[in-house]
Design a protein around this motif. Structure first.
Motif, short mmCIF file in Angstrom:
data_model
loop_
_atom_site.label_atom_id
_atom_site.label_comp_id
_atom_site.label_asym_id
_atom_site.label_seq_id
_atom_site.Cartn_x
_atom_site.Cartn_y
_atom_site.Cartn_z
N THR A 34 -1.76 -5.60 -3.77
CA THR A 34 -1.73 -4.74 -2.58
C THR A 34 -0.48 -3.84 -2.60
OG1 THR A 34 -2.99 -6.27 -1.21
CG2 THR A 34 -1.50 -4.76 -0.06
N LEU A 35 0.66 -4.44 -2.87
CA LEU A 35 1.90 -3.66 -2.92
C LEU A 35 1.86 -2.59 -4.01
CD1 LEU A 35 4.48 -6.52 -2.31
CD2 LEU A 35 3.71 -4.80 -0.67
N LEU A 36 1.33 -2.94 -5.17
CA LEU A 36 1.22 -1.97 -6.27
C LEU A 36 0.28 -0.82 -5.92
CD1 LEU A 36 1.13 -4.41 -9.34
CD2 LEU A 36 3.04 -2.97 -8.58
N VAL A 37 -0.82 -1.15 -5.27
CA VAL A 37 -1.78 -0.10 -4.87
C VAL A 37 -1.16 0.82 -3.82
CG1 VAL A 37 -3.99 0.30 -3.68
CG2 VAL A 37 -3.85 -1.39 -5.52
N ILE A 39 2.03 1.47 -3.46
CA ILE A 39 3.00 2.30 -4.19
C ILE A 39 2.27 3.42 -4.95
CG2 ILE A 39 4.64 2.30 -6.12
CD1 ILE A 39 5.46 -0.57 -5.10
N ALA A 40 1.16 3.07 -5.60
CA ALA A 40 0.38 4.09 -6.33
C ALA A 40 -0.17 5.14 -5.37
CB ALA A 40 -0.76 3.42 -7.10
N GLY A 41 -0.62 4.70 -4.20
CA GLY A 41 -1.14 5.64 -3.21
C GLY A 41 -0.08 6.62 -2.74
N TYR A 43 2.67 7.40 -4.52
CA TYR A 43 3.01 8.21 -5.68
C TYR A 43 2.00 9.34 -5.90
CZ TYR A 43 3.95 9.54 -10.50
OH TYR A 43 4.24 10.26 -11.64
N PHE A 44 0.71 9.02 -5.82
CA PHE A 44 -0.33 10.01 -6.05
C PHE A 44 -0.69 10.81 -4.80
CE2 PHE A 44 -1.21 7.12 -9.67
CZ PHE A 44 -1.07 8.05 -10.69
N ASP A 45 -0.01 10.52 -3.71
CA ASP A 45 -0.20 11.26 -2.45
C ASP A 45 -1.69 11.34 -2.08
OD1 ASP A 45 0.68 12.62 -0.19
OD2 ASP A 45 0.49 14.58 -1.17
N ILE A 46 -2.32 10.16 -1.97
CA ILE A 46 -3.75 10.14 -1.69
C ILE A 46 -4.04 10.62 -0.27
CG2 ILE A 46 -4.21 8.35 -3.43
CD1 ILE A 46 -4.47 6.29 -1.22
N GLU A 47 -5.25 11.09 -0.07
CA GLU A 47 -5.67 11.67 1.21
C GLU A 47 -5.87 10.57 2.26
OE1 GLU A 47 -6.08 15.00 1.69
OE2 GLU A 47 -5.41 15.31 -0.38
N THR A 48 -5.92 10.98 3.51
CA THR A 48 -6.10 10.04 4.62
C THR A 48 -7.36 9.20 4.46
OG1 THR A 48 -4.93 11.52 6.12
CG2 THR A 48 -6.32 9.84 7.13
N ILE A 49 -8.46 9.81 4.11
CA ILE A 49 -9.72 9.07 3.96
C ILE A 49 -9.63 8.08 2.79
CG2 ILE A 49 -10.90 10.78 2.50
CD1 ILE A 49 -12.51 8.70 5.34
N GLU A 50 -8.85 8.43 1.77
CA GLU A 50 -8.63 7.51 0.66
C GLU A 50 -7.80 6.31 1.11
OE1 GLU A 50 -8.82 10.58 -3.14
OE2 GLU A 50 -6.98 10.53 -1.91
N TRP A 51 -6.79 6.57 1.97
CA TRP A 51 -6.00 5.46 2.53
C TRP A 51 -6.90 4.54 3.34
CZ3 TRP A 51 -1.78 3.71 0.72
CH2 TRP A 51 -0.79 4.55 0.21
N VAL A 52 -7.82 5.12 4.09
CA VAL A 52 -8.75 4.30 4.89
C VAL A 52 -9.56 3.39 3.96
CG1 VAL A 52 -10.79 4.37 6.37
CG2 VAL A 52 -8.87 5.92 6.82
N VAL A 107 -13.51 0.93 -5.80
CA VAL A 107 -12.90 1.92 -4.91
C VAL A 107 -11.60 2.44 -5.53
CG1 VAL A 107 -11.77 2.23 -2.66
CG2 VAL A 107 -13.97 1.04 -2.80
N GLY A 108 -10.81 1.54 -6.10
CA GLY A 108 -9.57 1.96 -6.76
C GLY A 108 -9.82 2.92 -7.91
N PHE A 109 -10.83 2.62 -8.72
CA PHE A 109 -11.17 3.53 -9.83
C PHE A 109 -11.59 4.89 -9.30
CE2 PHE A 109 -12.20 -0.04 -13.02
CZ PHE A 109 -10.95 0.07 -13.61
N ILE A 110 -12.43 4.91 -8.28
CA ILE A 110 -12.91 6.17 -7.72
C ILE A 110 -11.74 7.02 -7.21
CG2 ILE A 110 -14.22 7.18 -5.79
CD1 ILE A 110 -16.21 4.80 -6.16
#
Length: 117
Positions: A34-37, A39-41, A43-52, A107-110
């Motif tokens: 969870t912590l690594l994901v 951090i990756a989120g 780092y990659f500045d994922i979108e709000t819907i991706e955070w959801v 979901v992580g791969f997508i």
């Protein structure tokens, strides 16, 4: 009095999470993942819907792991000797964690593979 009951219930819930954290190696691995994901989120500045999506599958995996642990504890308490029905119940509960984890992986791969490449 009502506030006191809620506080006690919340305390019991936190105690349950602490117990799983202390006793279950797989739960600790899920927390590290969870912590690594997260951090990756960041780092990659994922979108709000991706955070959801990320937090939904994180919650799914952690919840199924806790429920799996609870089922195992109940079976060990009720039927401490090895029994085919007890094994079947434990295997089904473990299967739910596997399905939740595979879902999280997909979901992580997508979300992350396009950002990596």
């Amino acid at each position: 009095m009502e506030g006191k009951k809620k506080q006690i219930g919340f305390t019991f819930a936190l105690n349950g999470i602490k117990e799983v954290m202390k006793s279950e190696r797989n739960f600790r691995l899920h927390i590290i993942s969870t912590l690594l994901v997260i951090i990756a989120g960041i780092y990659f500045d994922i979108e709000t819907i991706e955070w959801v999506a990320v937090f939904t599958v994180i919650g799914l995996v952690i919840t199924t792991e806790i429920l799996n642990t609870a089922v195992e504890e109940i079976i060990n308490y009720v039927k401490p000797e090895i029994h085919p029905a007890a094994k079947k119940i434990k295997d089904m509960a473990a299967g739910s964690v596997l399905i939740a984890s595979i879902t999280a992986l997909v979901v992580g791969f997508i979300i992350f593979v396009p950002k990596i490449f």
